[in-house]
Design an enzyme around this catalytic site. Sequence first.
Site, PDB file in Angstrom:
ATOM      1  N   THR A 180     -16.515  21.501  45.664  1.00 49.10           N
ATOM      2  CA  THR A 180     -16.673  22.955  45.598  1.00 49.10           C
ATOM      3  C   THR A 180     -16.786  23.568  46.980  1.00 49.10           C
ATOM      4  OG1 THR A 180     -17.656  22.913  43.403  1.00 49.10           O
ATOM      5  CG2 THR A 180     -18.189  24.797  44.776  1.00 49.10           C
ATOM      6  N   ASP A 181     -17.528  22.930  47.870  1.00 48.70           N
ATOM      7  CA  ASP A 181     -17.662  23.449  49.231  1.00 48.70           C
ATOM      8  C   ASP A 181     -16.315  23.469  49.936  1.00 48.70           C
ATOM      9  OD1 ASP A 181     -20.680  23.781  49.733  1.00 48.70           O
ATOM     10  OD2 ASP A 181     -20.555  21.794  48.866  1.00 48.70           O
ATOM     11  N   GLU A 182     -15.530  22.397  49.753  1.00 50.69           N
ATOM     12  CA  GLU A 182     -14.236  22.329  50.430  1.00 50.69           C
ATOM     13  C   GLU A 182     -13.270  23.373  49.871  1.00 50.69           C
ATOM     14  OE1 GLU A 182     -13.840  20.716  53.043  1.00 50.69           O
ATOM     15  OE2 GLU A 182     -15.136  18.955  53.050  1.00 50.69           O
ATOM     16  N   ALA A 185     -14.334  26.722  51.178  1.00 47.27           N
ATOM     17  CA  ALA A 185     -13.974  26.867  52.594  1.00 47.27           C
ATOM     18  C   ALA A 185     -12.537  27.332  52.739  1.00 47.27           C
ATOM     19  CB  ALA A 185     -14.175  25.536  53.316  1.00 47.27           C
TER      20      ALA A 185
END
Length: 393
Positions: A180-182, A185
């Site tokens: 999810t973070d990637e 981003a």
Amino acid sequence: MTDKADPEPARETPGPLDGIRVVELATVVAGPGAGRYLADYGAEVIKVEGPTGDPTRRMGWTGPDETDSYFWKLVNRNKQVVSLDLKTESGQRNLWSLLEGADVLIENMRPGKLEALGFGPDELQRRNPKMVVLRVTGFGQDGPYALHPGFATIAEAMSGFSNLLGEAGGQPLLPPVALTDEVTALVGAFATLAALRHAERTGEGQTIDVNLLTSMFQIMGPLPSAYAHMGYLQPRLGSGIPYTVPRGTYRCADGVWVAISSSADSIAKRVLALVGLGSDDRFSTFQGRSRNREALEVYVADWVASRHSQEVIREFRRVDAAIAKVLDMKDIFADEHYRARNMITQVDGVAMQNVVAGFSKTPGRVRHAGRPFDADTKAVLDRFAATSSKAES
């Protein structure tokens, strides 16, 4: 693989974002990840850390005799790092000097905290009308969940994504990487570029609301539509997809796992012919394969299980069907395609992913790994203090 140098022109040519200045007040992965993509393609990214540093410095694996993690060195590569205490007058004054003339601010504080510090978007854009403010949160700047703690795990659960992961009848699972973070981003970097284009044309900055939940919900494809109009709820299917059969991971006779996909109808027909089902009317259409998925999956799994992986891969490639061995990191570092495409680079003694996209004229590049804490504070503050003094005079 990792000692192959980038082509020399890539080292000499300014990136496409050369001349863009980004001030980053974000921590961990999603916000700093957006800054990383901008930095990879030439933007000057100045990362501002608090007195105790970004917690990513201590997250995950750390090399021998190192204090900063590999995660830190990857996500914060190509950036200058500055330490400021924004609770102090001098820290706020120094931050304003960095923001003067900056093109972008990236922040991932809880909604309202940036305003409480005196750096809300209204004030930023009053002083710098062209500024783009990228705000990255768990749930967005408003709504009932806006002030709840927002982490990737929660977004994966709430977006519907986790509910799809796992074997049929088993528990819902979570991805074992910072997916999810990637994804967020990349969304943040894309949105920032779109806003910069608008600012370039009109002279008008704006505020971007990017969050983990919305980013993950976007990748759910047609499932919201299928539920809204048909009441369809996709069950957990392991590696399966309802509309692509056969599709999954299969174990060969020698214990090697391979991944097979037949998303295109033409490829599905070639796979069916290869395994001896080319004349079976049950599987002649997408809909038929979906209705009879269990029977088809069992047949393909048995066909693969009775053969050595080399034969399975050779036969699939002979008929131009999609297949790959399931690779681990050891396999990846030995793989000829990764090597030929220079997908892993080495910088400052650290092997890491190379830039995400190739440009023919203004390529991005990895110039250095994430820097030690406080490494650039004096040089950066002295430079911008001097710039500010010249402007005042």
